[in-house]
Write an enzyme that holds these catalytic residues in place. Structure first.
Site, PDB file in Angstrom:
ATOM      1  N   ASP A 127       0.802  -1.218   0.000  1.00  0.00           N
ATOM      2  CA  ASP A 127       0.000   0.000   0.000  1.00  0.00           C
ATOM      3  C   ASP A 127       0.846   1.286   0.000  1.00  0.00           C
ATOM      4  O   ASP A 127       1.533   1.574   0.990  1.00  0.00           O
ATOM      5  CB  ASP A 127      -0.922   0.016   1.223  1.00  0.00           C
ATOM      6  CG  ASP A 127      -1.593  -1.335   1.498  1.00  0.00           C
ATOM      7  OD1 ASP A 127      -1.034  -2.379   1.063  1.00  0.00           O
ATOM      8  OD2 ASP A 127      -2.640  -1.359   2.151  1.00  0.00           O
ATOM      9  N   GLU A 138      -4.415   2.056  -2.479  1.00  0.00           N
ATOM     10  CA  GLU A 138      -5.652   2.557  -1.860  1.00  0.00           C
ATOM     11  C   GLU A 138      -5.450   3.656  -0.819  1.00  0.00           C
ATOM     12  O   GLU A 138      -6.419   4.279  -0.402  1.00  0.00           O
ATOM     13  CB  GLU A 138      -6.445   1.395  -1.258  1.00  0.00           C
ATOM     14  CG  GLU A 138      -5.831   0.859   0.011  1.00  0.00           C
ATOM     15  CD  GLU A 138      -6.892   0.413   0.997  1.00  0.00           C
ATOM     16  OE1 GLU A 138      -8.064   0.340   0.624  1.00  0.00           O
ATOM     17  OE2 GLU A 138      -6.537   0.165   2.149  1.00  0.00           O
ATOM     18  N   ASN A 139      -4.207   3.912  -0.406  1.00  0.00           N
ATOM     19  CA  ASN A 139      -3.946   4.970   0.571  1.00  0.00           C
ATOM     20  C   ASN A 139      -3.077   6.082  -0.019  1.00  0.00           C
ATOM     21  O   ASN A 139      -2.470   6.865   0.719  1.00  0.00           O
ATOM     22  CB  ASN A 139      -3.245   4.402   1.810  1.00  0.00           C
ATOM     23  CG  ASN A 139      -3.990   3.242   2.433  1.00  0.00           C
ATOM     24  OD1 ASN A 139      -3.523   2.114   2.409  1.00  0.00           O
ATOM     25  ND2 ASN A 139      -5.155   3.508   2.980  1.00  0.00           N
ATOM     26  N   ASN A 151     -10.372  -1.483   1.199  1.00  0.00           N
ATOM     27  CA  ASN A 151     -11.504  -0.833   1.868  1.00  0.00           C
ATOM     28  C   ASN A 151     -11.556   0.679   1.671  1.00  0.00           C
ATOM     29  O   ASN A 151     -12.608   1.287   1.820  1.00  0.00           O
ATOM     30  CB  ASN A 151     -11.477  -1.158   3.368  1.00  0.00           C
ATOM     31  CG  ASN A 151     -10.162  -0.800   4.025  1.00  0.00           C
ATOM     32  OD1 ASN A 151      -9.095  -1.211   3.557  1.00  0.00           O
ATOM     33  ND2 ASN A 151     -10.213  -0.040   5.093  1.00  0.00           N
ATOM     34  N   HIS A 152     -10.408   1.312   1.327  1.00  0.00           N
ATOM     35  CA  HIS A 152     -10.401   2.766   1.110  1.00  0.00           C
ATOM     36  C   HIS A 152     -10.612   3.158  -0.351  1.00  0.00           C
ATOM     37  O   HIS A 152     -10.430   4.328  -0.702  1.00  0.00           O
ATOM     38  CB  HIS A 152      -9.084   3.368   1.604  1.00  0.00           C
ATOM     39  CG  HIS A 152      -8.979   3.426   3.104  1.00  0.00           C
ATOM     40  ND1 HIS A 152      -9.758   4.273   3.866  1.00  0.00           N
ATOM     41  CD2 HIS A 152      -8.207   2.726   3.976  1.00  0.00           C
ATOM     42  CE1 HIS A 152      -9.452   4.099   5.150  1.00  0.00           C
ATOM     43  NE2 HIS A 152      -8.534   3.160   5.250  1.00  0.00           N
ATOM     44  N   HIS A 201      -6.838  -8.298   0.531  1.00  0.00           N
ATOM     45  CA  HIS A 201      -6.764  -7.116   1.382  1.00  0.00           C
ATOM     46  C   HIS A 201      -7.549  -7.397   2.655  1.00  0.00           C
ATOM     47  O   HIS A 201      -8.779  -7.393   2.664  1.00  0.00           O
ATOM     48  CB  HIS A 201      -7.357  -5.929   0.617  1.00  0.00           C
ATOM     49  CG  HIS A 201      -6.994  -4.612   1.215  1.00  0.00           C
ATOM     50  ND1 HIS A 201      -5.773  -4.020   1.023  1.00  0.00           N
ATOM     51  CD2 HIS A 201      -7.688  -3.767   2.011  1.00  0.00           C
ATOM     52  CE1 HIS A 201      -5.726  -2.871   1.665  1.00  0.00           C
ATOM     53  NE2 HIS A 201      -6.875  -2.689   2.281  1.00  0.00           N
ATOM     54  N   HIS A 212      -2.996  -4.356   3.474  1.00  0.00           N
ATOM     55  CA  HIS A 212      -3.889  -3.631   4.396  1.00  0.00           C
ATOM     56  C   HIS A 212      -3.259  -3.292   5.740  1.00  0.00           C
ATOM     57  O   HIS A 212      -3.500  -2.223   6.263  1.00  0.00           O
ATOM     58  CB  HIS A 212      -5.223  -4.352   4.621  1.00  0.00           C
ATOM     59  CG  HIS A 212      -6.132  -3.669   5.607  1.00  0.00           C
ATOM     60  ND1 HIS A 212      -6.718  -2.440   5.356  1.00  0.00           N
ATOM     61  CD2 HIS A 212      -6.542  -4.018   6.855  1.00  0.00           C
ATOM     62  CE1 HIS A 212      -7.449  -2.089   6.412  1.00  0.00           C
ATOM     63  NE2 HIS A 212      -7.359  -3.014   7.334  1.00  0.00           N
ATOM     64  N   HIS A 229      -0.153  -2.759   6.541  1.00  0.00           N
ATOM     65  CA  HIS A 229       0.973  -1.827   6.371  1.00  0.00           C
ATOM     66  C   HIS A 229       2.252  -2.272   7.081  1.00  0.00           C
ATOM     67  O   HIS A 229       3.246  -1.560   7.026  1.00  0.00           O
ATOM     68  CB  HIS A 229       0.607  -0.399   6.811  1.00  0.00           C
ATOM     69  CG  HIS A 229      -0.414   0.232   5.946  1.00  0.00           C
ATOM     70  ND1 HIS A 229      -0.733   1.574   5.991  1.00  0.00           N
ATOM     71  CD2 HIS A 229      -1.211  -0.292   4.977  1.00  0.00           C
ATOM     72  CE1 HIS A 229      -1.683   1.850   5.118  1.00  0.00           C
ATOM     73  NE2 HIS A 229      -1.992   0.725   4.501  1.00  0.00           N
TER      74      HIS A 229
HETATM   75 FE   FE2 Z   1      -6.868  -1.076   3.660  1.00  0.00          FE
END
Ligand code: FE2
Length: 274
Positions: A8, A39-40, A67-68, A154, A179, A181
């Site tokens: 990520d 996603e981040n 999820n983001h 994820h 996810h 990190h």
């Molecule tokens: Fe995530």
């Protein structure tokens, strides 16, 4: 074939490090295929079209999410205009964008990439990831329509990640967790040939709380009263991921090793690429 997966990207620091380092990694290691979880990438929350396109320009073949994915509302729109941007496949039917695709690697191989989200400690709770991956693999089986199969799972819980990987062992080249990190040290090849790691880690500033400035997360643990917003940490990023050698004959993994480059964590690149 040689495949690199980067975890990520978090904020400006993470994405800049990926954009700066990826072209050199592709040429130095003669990489055939690159996947980056993005996603981040926009301040820690979601991804914009500009960031997505810049990541593809830097050499990523596919950008995955989790999820983001919809934190930047424009993603709902640009996800429909590109096949190189993936959101979790187990979103309800009718969700914009796509959860998987088949892509041509630089060596000509057909790579099936699928992005699936776990359900333990995850919001929103999506459809059953086990049923979802069953349908995904049935639509594009390894050795038939695909020469390699990569699944970005994820998820939060390592138990769910591990069970998911055992469930598809022998049917995927790589199951890579994202996810949390935090890179894990459990990279391995499972009994039937699927490469696995519980979490690839992030591409971001590790002097932080999961890539975010540490003051506000710490404040919330201490006081339970929010003082401000979560902001992406801005120090120099360490990029984290895994390198995988996939057999051209079977599509299963021959080797997997972590890649970490940057100022904070111990640096490593797959020895079998040197
Ligand atoms: Fe995530």
């Amino acid at each position: 074939m040689r495949l690199l997966f980067l975890g990520d990207m978090v904020g400006r620091s993470g994405r800049s490090a990926v954009w700066e380092k990826l072209p050199g990694l592709i040429s130095d290691f003669r990489l055939d295929f690159v996947i980056v979880n993005g996603e981040n990438a926009a301040g820690g929350f979601g991804i914009t079209e500009e960031i997505f396109r810049e990541t593809i320009s830097a050499g990523a073949d596919v950008v995955t999410t989790g999820n983001h994915v919809w934190d930047q509302r424009e993603a709902l729109e640009f996800a429909q205009r590109t096949d190189r941007f993936l959101r979790p496949a187990n979103y309800p039917k009718g969700t914009p964008g796509r959860g998987s695709g088949v892509y041509q690697a630089r060596n000509g191989a057909r790579v099936f990439v699928s992005n699936i989200m776990g359900r333990v400690f995850m919001m929103p709770e999506l459809d059953d990831p086990f049923q979802s991956v069953e349908a995904e693999l049935a639509a594009c089986p390894l050795g038939e329509q695909a020469d390699a199969v990569v699944i970005d799972f994820h998820a939060e819980a390592t138990s769910e990640k591990m069970c998911f990987a055992h469930f598809v062992d022998g049917r995927a080249s790589l199951v890579v967790g994202t996810h949390t990190h935090q890179p894990t040290a459990d990279h391995q090849i499972l009994n039937a040939g699927t490469a696995y790691i519980s979490d690839a880690g992030m591409c971001g500033d590790y002097d932080s709380s999961l890539g975010m400035d540490k003051e506000e997360p710490l404040n919330r643990f201490l006081s339970k009263v929010p003082k401000g917003r979560f902001e992406a940490a801005g120090g120099p990023a360490t990029i984290c991921g895994v390198g995988v050698d996939i057999s051209d004959r079977t599509g299963l993994a021959d080797r997997i090793a972590p890649l970490r480059l940057g100022p904070r964590l111990e640096e490593t690149v797959p020895a079998f690429w040197s």
